[in-house]
Design a protein around this motif. Structure first.
Motif, PDB file in Angstrom:
ATOM      1  N   ASP A 200       0.815  -1.214   0.000  1.00 49.59           N
ATOM      2  CA  ASP A 200       0.000   0.000   0.000  1.00 49.59           C
ATOM      3  C   ASP A 200       0.852   1.268   0.000  1.00 49.59           C
ATOM      4  O   ASP A 200       0.384   2.338   0.378  1.00 49.59           O
ATOM      5  N   TRP A 201       2.123   1.163  -0.414  1.00 45.46           N
ATOM      6  CA  TRP A 201       3.003   2.331  -0.455  1.00 45.46           C
ATOM      7  C   TRP A 201       2.411   3.445  -1.319  1.00 45.46           C
ATOM      8  O   TRP A 201       2.355   4.602  -0.911  1.00 45.46           O
ATOM      9  N   ALA A 202       1.951   3.092  -2.500  1.00 46.01           N
ATOM     10  CA  ALA A 202       1.382   4.109  -3.388  1.00 46.01           C
ATOM     11  C   ALA A 202       0.152   4.765  -2.754  1.00 46.01           C
ATOM     12  O   ALA A 202      -0.039   5.987  -2.865  1.00 46.01           O
ATOM     13  N   ASP A 203      -0.656   3.991  -2.068  1.00 45.97           N
ATOM     14  CA  ASP A 203      -1.834   4.550  -1.401  1.00 45.97           C
ATOM     15  C   ASP A 203      -1.413   5.511  -0.289  1.00 45.97           C
ATOM     16  O   ASP A 203      -2.052   6.555  -0.089  1.00 45.97           O
ATOM     17  N   PHE A 204      -0.356   5.143   0.431  1.00 43.31           N
ATOM     18  CA  PHE A 204       0.154   6.012   1.502  1.00 43.31           C
ATOM     19  C   PHE A 204       0.610   7.350   0.930  1.00 43.31           C
ATOM     20  O   PHE A 204       0.272   8.424   1.460  1.00 43.31           O
ATOM     21  N   VAL A 205       1.361   7.294  -0.162  1.00 41.53           N
ATOM     22  CA  VAL A 205       1.854   8.523  -0.779  1.00 41.53           C
ATOM     23  C   VAL A 205       0.688   9.380  -1.280  1.00 41.53           C
ATOM     24  O   VAL A 205       0.613  10.582  -1.005  1.00 41.53           O
ATOM     25  N   HIS A 206      -0.241   8.769  -1.979  1.00 43.83           N
ATOM     26  CA  HIS A 206      -1.340   9.537  -2.566  1.00 43.83           C
ATOM     27  C   HIS A 206      -2.331  10.042  -1.517  1.00 43.83           C
ATOM     28  O   HIS A 206      -3.041  11.024  -1.757  1.00 43.83           O
ATOM     29  N   SER A 207      -2.380   9.391  -0.372  1.00 37.70           N
ATOM     30  CA  SER A 207      -3.260   9.895   0.684  1.00 37.70           C
ATOM     31  C   SER A 207      -2.749  11.228   1.237  1.00 37.70           C
ATOM     32  O   SER A 207      -3.521  12.018   1.777  1.00 37.70           O
ATOM     33  N   ASP A 216       7.000   5.586  -6.524  1.00 30.85           N
ATOM     34  CA  ASP A 216       8.263   4.867  -6.387  1.00 30.85           C
ATOM     35  C   ASP A 216       9.464   5.812  -6.391  1.00 30.85           C
ATOM     36  O   ASP A 216      10.542   5.458  -5.902  1.00 30.85           O
ATOM     37  N   ASP A 217       9.301   7.016  -6.944  1.00 30.78           N
ATOM     38  CA  ASP A 217      10.400   7.990  -6.941  1.00 30.78           C
ATOM     39  C   ASP A 217      10.788   8.395  -5.521  1.00 30.78           C
ATOM     40  O   ASP A 217      11.896   8.913  -5.308  1.00 30.78           O
ATOM     41  N   TYR A 218       9.899   8.182  -4.569  1.00 30.43           N
ATOM     42  CA  TYR A 218      10.140   8.632  -3.203  1.00 30.43           C
ATOM     43  C   TYR A 218      10.512   7.498  -2.253  1.00 30.43           C
ATOM     44  O   TYR A 218      10.540   7.696  -1.035  1.00 30.43           O
ATOM     45  N   MET A 219      10.801   6.321  -2.803  1.00 26.91           N
ATOM     46  CA  MET A 219      11.358   5.252  -1.966  1.00 26.91           C
ATOM     47  C   MET A 219      12.802   5.592  -1.614  1.00 26.91           C
ATOM     48  O   MET A 219      13.564   6.047  -2.470  1.00 26.91           O
ATOM     49  N   ALA A 220      13.182   5.373  -0.371  1.00 26.85           N
ATOM     50  CA  ALA A 220      14.565   5.625   0.033  1.00 26.85           C
ATOM     51  C   ALA A 220      15.452   4.470  -0.425  1.00 26.85           C
ATOM     52  O   ALA A 220      14.999   3.318  -0.479  1.00 26.85           O
TER      53      ALA A 220
END
Length: 241
Positions: A200-207, A216-220
């Protein structure tokens, strides 16, 4: 004839001696002084989120108001202050010592970071190796800044987490009479590490920021796990009037 010649030379000598005195006979000095002070007061000077974990969300706050000199009762010449809150990569203490000051070290990190978002990180890239020796991995893209705007006049504008800190900045306005202080909320959206992110990484970012095109550009980077990340918030006065 000799007598006239002697008198003539004497007159010439007197003339040469007197001319410099007339050249500086009258002088006027304008004594210019000014007491220069900051127009803003920011509290506190630092914030520490300590140990955090991927996809956590944390909030802290800081306070901006007019300086003591700006708020003086008899100071009515200027009443408004416009300012930006910029984000700059944080230098390591060794770089500060090497360059002799925090501002020079911060400028070095700001100028030499290969990518302010970090999406192009490559551990084998010499530019990234040099940067990480001197500066902390950047936390700037993950920090949002929200004004309280209460009581309104609604003249402060924040930004969401997951952004390019070179492109967008928060900004505010203070008026000595009707809006003398601003409270800002710093929100830290903790990134996940490449290869270990939840589904749910994308959902976390978009929330938090629905305008991000590629979460994915913001994954460390995975090899920065357990590193200390850093970012300096720079409150910069842009206009006083």
């Amino acid at each position: 004839m000799k007598k006239k010649l002697i008198i003539g030379l004497g007159a010439l000598a007197v003339s040469l001696a007197v001319m410099p005195l007339f050249a500086a006979f009258e002088a006027h000095v304008i004594n210019v002084t000014a007491k220069i002070e900051n127009s803003l007061f920011v509290h506190p000077e630092s914030k520490n989120f300590n140990t955090v974990f991927p996809q956590e969300y944390h909030e802290q706050s800081f306070f901006i108001t007019v300086s003591e000199s700006f708020s003086a009762t008899d100071q009515r010449r200027v009443l408004n202050i416009d300012y930006d809150i910029k984000q700059k990569p944080k230098p390591r203490p060794e770089k500060v010592d090497q360059l002799g000051g925090i501002e020079s070290a911060r400028d070095w990190c700001h100028t030499n970071i290969p990518d302010p978002v970090g999406s192009t990180y490559d551990s084998g890239d010499q530019a990234w190796q040099d940067y990480l020796v001197n500066c902390y991995p950047t936390l700037c893209p993950y920090i949002s800044k929200h004004p309280d705007n209460f009581p309104s006049p609604g003249n402060d504008f924040g930004l969401e987490a997951f952004h390019d800190p070179e492109i967008v900045v928060a900004n505010g306005k203070i008026n000595k009479d009707i809006d003398p202080a601003d409270q800002w909320i710093i929100d830290l959206a903790v990134p996940c590490f490449e290869g270990s992110c939840s589904q749910d990484w994308a959902d976390f970012v978009h929330s938090l920021n629905p305008f991000v095109q590629n979460p994915d550009d913001y994954m460390a980077p995975s090899d920065m796990n357990s590193e200390v990340f850093g970012c300096d918030l720079w409150v910069e006065v842009t206009n006083v009037y």
